[in-house]
Write an enzyme that holds these catalytic residues in place. Structure first.
Site, short mmCIF file in Angstrom:
data_model
loop_
_atom_site.label_atom_id
_atom_site.label_comp_id
_atom_site.label_asym_id
_atom_site.label_seq_id
_atom_site.Cartn_x
_atom_site.Cartn_y
_atom_site.Cartn_z
N HIS A 17 9.51 -4.70 16.99
CA HIS A 17 8.75 -5.85 16.60
C HIS A 17 7.68 -6.07 17.89
O HIS A 17 6.63 -6.49 17.46
CB HIS A 17 9.74 -7.23 16.24
CG HIS A 17 10.47 -7.14 15.26
ND1 HIS A 17 12.01 -7.28 15.45
CD2 HIS A 17 10.47 -6.60 14.09
CE1 HIS A 17 12.61 -7.14 14.24
NE2 HIS A 17 11.74 -6.93 13.31
N LYS A 41 19.63 -12.70 3.76
CA LYS A 41 20.38 -11.58 4.67
C LYS A 41 21.85 -12.06 5.56
O LYS A 41 22.32 -11.42 6.33
CB LYS A 41 19.70 -10.98 5.39
CG LYS A 41 18.57 -9.92 4.78
CD LYS A 41 17.76 -9.35 5.56
CE LYS A 41 16.66 -8.49 4.99
NZ LYS A 41 15.70 -8.00 6.01
N ARG A 90 7.87 1.90 9.25
CA ARG A 90 8.59 3.12 10.07
C ARG A 90 8.76 4.43 9.45
O ARG A 90 8.55 5.50 10.07
CB ARG A 90 10.10 2.58 10.36
CG ARG A 90 10.31 1.45 11.53
CD ARG A 90 11.26 0.49 11.28
NE ARG A 90 11.52 -0.22 10.04
CZ ARG A 90 12.23 -1.28 9.86
NH1 ARG A 90 13.10 -1.25 10.59
NH2 ARG A 90 12.28 -1.94 8.73
N SER A 128 16.62 -4.53 13.14
CA SER A 128 17.61 -5.45 13.88
C SER A 128 19.02 -5.08 13.05
O SER A 128 20.04 -5.69 13.81
CB SER A 128 17.22 -7.05 13.04
OG SER A 128 15.75 -7.14 13.55
P1 ADP Z 1 12.08 -8.03 6.80
O1 ADP Z 1 13.30 -8.69 6.76
O2 ADP Z 1 10.95 -8.77 6.39
O3 ADP Z 1 12.14 -6.53 6.71
P2 ADP Z 1 12.27 -7.45 10.05
O4 ADP Z 1 12.36 -8.71 10.84
O5 ADP Z 1 13.32 -6.36 9.49
O6 ADP Z 1 11.80 -8.37 8.45
O7 ADP Z 1 10.68 -6.79 10.19
C1 ADP Z 1 9.55 -7.43 9.87
C2 ADP Z 1 8.43 -6.58 10.07
O8 ADP Z 1 8.54 -5.58 11.09
C3 ADP Z 1 8.42 -5.50 8.76
O9 ADP Z 1 7.15 -5.13 8.52
C4 ADP Z 1 9.01 -3.99 9.44
O10 ADP Z 1 8.91 -3.14 8.86
C5 ADP Z 1 8.73 -4.27 11.18
N1 ADP Z 1 9.52 -3.71 11.92
C6 ADP Z 1 10.71 -3.63 11.96
N2 ADP Z 1 11.37 -2.74 12.95
C7 ADP Z 1 10.47 -2.12 13.32
C8 ADP Z 1 10.19 -0.92 14.27
N3 ADP Z 1 11.05 -0.72 15.02
N4 ADP Z 1 8.80 -0.54 14.64
C9 ADP Z 1 7.96 -0.90 13.62
N5 ADP Z 1 7.92 -2.10 12.91
C10 ADP Z 1 9.04 -2.55 12.61
#
Ligand code: ADP
Length: 168
Positions: A17, A41, A90, A128
């Site tokens: 992130h 979640k 990703r 996460s």
């Molecule tokens: P959500 O619950 O909306 O998926 P996340 O917190 O998991 O929220 O992710 C928010 C954003 O960050 C999403 O666009 C996700 O694809 C991106 N993201 C999460 N992990 C990574 C990573 N390791 N590299 C790049 N982008 C990421």
């Protein structure tokens, strides 16, 4: 002025992130990280805690702001007077969902576009959920989050194991 909203759960914020925030802050005049409050979640951290953690890891970026939101993302984007939504991609597995979301958002709010940043290869496997899973077994998460976040996640995981309730 080009303003972007980067939405997500950030439960907890990972180096993946942070990489997207850092890169989008160089492209845009301003980036508003939108922390989703109401999510299905069962988050480990409350929205307030997630906002605080994000603020602590982005403090060195003056054009990044952290705000919590609930309701429709397109409404939040409008409230922020933002031009675009930023999302990270990703793997191909992210693509289908992200495509559906961005197209839906354009239909319900035609002015709102989504731009995608492909993940840094270093973090392409990182989520996460994986961080939380490892933390539940008190495993080493130092390659995935900053030391300060790691401490908080391990502490919370331990508390949850001992029966503490998950964040609201
Ligand atoms: P959500 O619950 O909306 O998926 P996340 O917190 O998991 O929220 O992710 C928010 C954003 O960050 C999403 O666009 C996700 O694809 C991106 N993201 C999460 N992990 C990574 C990573 N390791 N590299 C790049 N982008 C990421």
């Amino acid at each position: 002025m080009a303003v972007a909203v980067y939405p997500g759960s950030f439960d907890p914020v990972t180096l993946g992130h942070q990489d997207i925030i850092e890169r989008s802050s160089k492209i845009m005049d301003k980036v508003i990280v939108g922390v989703l409050k109401n999510n299905s979640k069962s988050p480990l951290f409350s929205a307030k805690e997630r906002v605080k953690m994000l603020k602590s890891v982005t403090g060195h970026m003056p054009n990044v702001e952290i705000l919590a939101f609930d309701g429709l993302l397109v409404d939040f984007v409008r409230q922020c007077h933002a031009d675009v939504i930023v999302r990270g991609l990703r793997a191909i597995t992210d693509f289908e969902y992200e495509l559906q979301m961005s197209q839906t958002n354009r239909v319900i709010s035609p002015g709102v576009d989504t731009i995608f940043l492909t993940t840094n290869l270093k973090y392409s496997y990182l989520s996460s959920s994986i961080v939380k899973e490892i933390a539940m077994y008190q495993g080493d998460i130092s390659a995935f989050v900053t030391p300060e976040i790691a401490l908080k996640v391990l502490e919370r995981a331990e508390a949850v194991k001992k029966g503490a309730r998950l964040a609201e």
